[in-house]
Design a protein around this motif. Structure first.
Motif, PDB file in Angstrom:
ATOM      1  N   MET A   1       0.839  -1.184   0.000  1.00 11.41           N
ATOM      2  CA  MET A   1       0.000   0.000   0.000  1.00 11.41           C
ATOM      3  C   MET A   1       0.885   1.248   0.000  1.00 11.41           C
ATOM      4  O   MET A   1       1.834   1.347   0.785  1.00 11.41           O
ATOM      5  CB  MET A   1      -0.910   0.013   1.234  1.00 11.41           C
ATOM      6  N   ASN A   2       0.575   2.199  -0.880  1.00  6.57           N
ATOM      7  CA  ASN A   2       1.332   3.440  -0.974  1.00  6.57           C
ATOM      8  C   ASN A   2       0.693   4.476  -0.061  1.00  6.57           C
ATOM      9  O   ASN A   2      -0.327   5.079  -0.395  1.00  6.57           O
ATOM     10  CB  ASN A   2       1.351   3.928  -2.428  1.00  6.57           C
ATOM     11  N   THR A   7      -3.718   9.712   2.742  1.00  9.12           N
ATOM     12  CA  THR A   7      -4.230   8.457   3.292  1.00  9.12           C
ATOM     13  C   THR A   7      -4.914   8.727   4.629  1.00  9.12           C
ATOM     14  O   THR A   7      -4.342   9.357   5.511  1.00  9.12           O
ATOM     15  CB  THR A   7      -3.090   7.446   3.496  1.00  9.12           C
ATOM     16  N   ASN A  27      -7.651  -3.893   4.965  1.00  7.48           N
ATOM     17  CA  ASN A  27      -6.619  -3.242   4.141  1.00  7.48           C
ATOM     18  C   ASN A  27      -6.683  -3.746   2.703  1.00  7.48           C
ATOM     19  O   ASN A  27      -6.485  -2.974   1.756  1.00  7.48           O
ATOM     20  CB  ASN A  27      -5.236  -3.470   4.741  1.00  7.48           C
ATOM     21  N   GLU A  28      -6.995  -5.036   2.530  1.00 10.24           N
ATOM     22  CA  GLU A  28      -7.150  -5.565   1.178  1.00 10.24           C
ATOM     23  C   GLU A  28      -8.387  -4.980   0.510  1.00 10.24           C
ATOM     24  O   GLU A  28      -8.371  -4.683  -0.694  1.00 10.24           O
ATOM     25  CB  GLU A  28      -7.230  -7.093   1.223  1.00 10.24           C
ATOM     26  N   CYS A  30      -9.604  -1.980   0.990  1.00  5.80           N
ATOM     27  CA  CYS A  30      -9.231  -0.628   0.563  1.00  5.80           C
ATOM     28  C   CYS A  30      -8.396  -0.667  -0.719  1.00  5.80           C
ATOM     29  O   CYS A  30      -8.579   0.161  -1.622  1.00  5.80           O
ATOM     30  CB  CYS A  30      -8.469   0.089   1.672  1.00  5.80           C
ATOM     31  N   ARG A  31      -7.499  -1.645  -0.803  1.00  3.51           N
ATOM     32  CA  ARG A  31      -6.669  -1.768  -2.013  1.00  3.51           C
ATOM     33  C   ARG A  31      -7.524  -2.092  -3.223  1.00  3.51           C
ATOM     34  O   ARG A  31      -7.382  -1.463  -4.289  1.00  3.51           O
ATOM     35  CB  ARG A  31      -5.604  -2.859  -1.818  1.00  3.51           C
ATOM     36  N   ILE A  32      -8.434  -3.049  -3.076  1.00  3.73           N
ATOM     37  CA  ILE A  32      -9.282  -3.472  -4.197  1.00  3.73           C
ATOM     38  C   ILE A  32     -10.188  -2.333  -4.661  1.00  3.73           C
ATOM     39  O   ILE A  32     -10.370  -2.106  -5.871  1.00  3.73           O
ATOM     40  CB  ILE A  32     -10.124  -4.697  -3.788  1.00  3.73           C
ATOM     41  N   GLY A  34      -9.647   0.822  -4.260  1.00  5.16           N
ATOM     42  CA  GLY A  34      -8.900   2.020  -4.607  1.00  5.16           C
ATOM     43  C   GLY A  34      -9.128   3.174  -3.655  1.00  5.16           C
ATOM     44  O   GLY A  34      -9.078   4.344  -4.048  1.00  5.16           O
ATOM     45  N   PRO A  36      -7.904   5.436  -0.536  1.00  8.59           N
ATOM     46  CA  PRO A  36      -6.665   5.786   0.161  1.00  8.59           C
ATOM     47  C   PRO A  36      -6.862   5.777   1.678  1.00  8.59           C
ATOM     48  O   PRO A  36      -7.072   6.815   2.311  1.00  8.59           O
ATOM     49  CB  PRO A  36      -6.357   7.197  -0.359  1.00  8.59           C
ATOM     50  N   THR A  38      -5.905   3.281   5.475  1.00 10.77           N
ATOM     51  CA  THR A  38      -5.200   2.166   6.096  1.00 10.77           C
ATOM     52  C   THR A  38      -5.870   1.817   7.416  1.00 10.77           C
ATOM     53  O   THR A  38      -6.335   2.709   8.131  1.00 10.77           O
ATOM     54  CB  THR A  38      -3.710   2.498   6.315  1.00 10.77           C
ATOM     55  N   GLN A 271     -13.156 -11.931  -2.378  1.00 17.51           N
ATOM     56  CA  GLN A 271     -11.755 -11.691  -2.022  1.00 17.51           C
ATOM     57  C   GLN A 271     -11.569 -11.691  -0.511  1.00 17.51           C
ATOM     58  O   GLN A 271     -10.563 -12.182   0.003  1.00 17.51           O
ATOM     59  CB  GLN A 271     -11.275 -10.363  -2.620  1.00 17.51           C
TER      60      GLN A 271
END
Length: 280
Positions: A1-2, A7, A27-28, A30-32, A34, A36, A38, A271
């Motif tokens: 994660m960037n 964020t 956290n996954e 949020c990644r899926i 998109g 920002p 954590t 997921q």
């Protein structure tokens, strides 16, 4: 994660929280999606709950989850409750809406979604016995009563607590209380048995909330515990030919409903399930 200056934080308040899988799952998510953000787990002792909640408000958290032992204690520190959280009297999800902290309870609807998805169980004209009378029992029993259960029995070690919950349920359906180890006759009448207690949870996996001879083949036996995925209660039910339903689905769906509150987006259930199933 960037992680950047844009964020924003999400989190979990509990005591303890080291067992939680929420950071991996959310956290996954949020990644899926998109988003920002954590997600971190915070171990907050009860004496510091007020300060923690105020800190999350000041730090502009998107929202946070609440787990044992804070689900009831947090209510005075919130600005508003939705109707379901108010009925249940407990909160497991908080949304920060422009500085206003709004409490929700996603346990009940998460449980119902899981039950219907995995078993297609119809509550119409059905009798339900709930083992336990704590926060999870309140969420699940009220949700099942509102969804159409014809009768709900509350079986608990302390009968006075069972009676208190049965009185609340009386608003929605027929309900009565019984001591946990005197529940044989009530379970014999029931179509659905739900264990909301921690009895049988890892590492104490050799115990059951009720004796095996209380079970019968026409039951659907449901256990909110997800570690282990198959408790001794569920294994005993399978041995006599009863249907079973584990707790993993509730964990997933209550988290999914929290995601809907925070982001107004549909959660990626497949997921999320894969993450949990790949965890040791």
């Amino acid at each position: 994660m960037n992680i950047t200056a844009n964020t924003r934080p999400l989190g979990l308040l509990g005591y303890p929280v080291t067992h939680s899988k929420s950071p991996q799952i959310l956290n996954e998510v949020c990644r899926i999606l998109g988003i920002p953000a954590t997600y971190m787990a915070y171990s907050v002792c009860p004496d510091h709950l007020k300060e923690a909640v105020n800190g999350m408000r000041v730090l502009n958290f998107i929202g946070f989850n609440v787990t044992i032992p804070h689900k009831v204690a947090i209510i005075p520190y919130l600005d508003e409750l939705d109707e379901t959280a108010e009925e249940i009297g407990a909160v497991n999800t908080v949304l920060n809406k422009d500085g206003k902290l709004i409490g929700y309870n996603t346990d009940g609807v998460g449980y119902l979604r899981s039950l219907q998805e995995e078993t297609a169980f119809s509550l119409k004209n059905k009798i339900v016995t709930i083992l336990g009378a704590g926060g999870a029992a309140r969420a699940v029993s009220i949700t099942l009563a509102k969804a159409g259960a014809a009768k709900v029995f509350i079986a608990n070690r302390t009968q006075s607590k069972a009676e208190e919950l049965a009185n609340v349920l009386g608003t929605f359906t027929s309900a009565s209380a019984v001591a946990l180890l005197q529940a044989h006759e009530k379970i014999a009448e029931s179509h659905l048995l739900v264990n909301t207690t921690s009895i049988g949870m890892s590492p104490h996996t050799e115990v059951m909330p009720v004796p095996a001879d209380y079970l019968h083949p026409k039951l659907l036996v449901s256990d909110l515990i997800y570690r282990p995925e198959e408790t001794k209660l569920l294994l005993s039910a399978k041995q006599i030919g009863a249907r079973t339903h584990g707790g993993l689905g509730m964990l997933l769906h209550q988290a999914a409903v929290a995601v809907e509150h925070w982001f107004n987006e549909t959660a990626p259930i497949l997921q999320m399930r894969a993450i949990l199933e790949n965890e040791d």
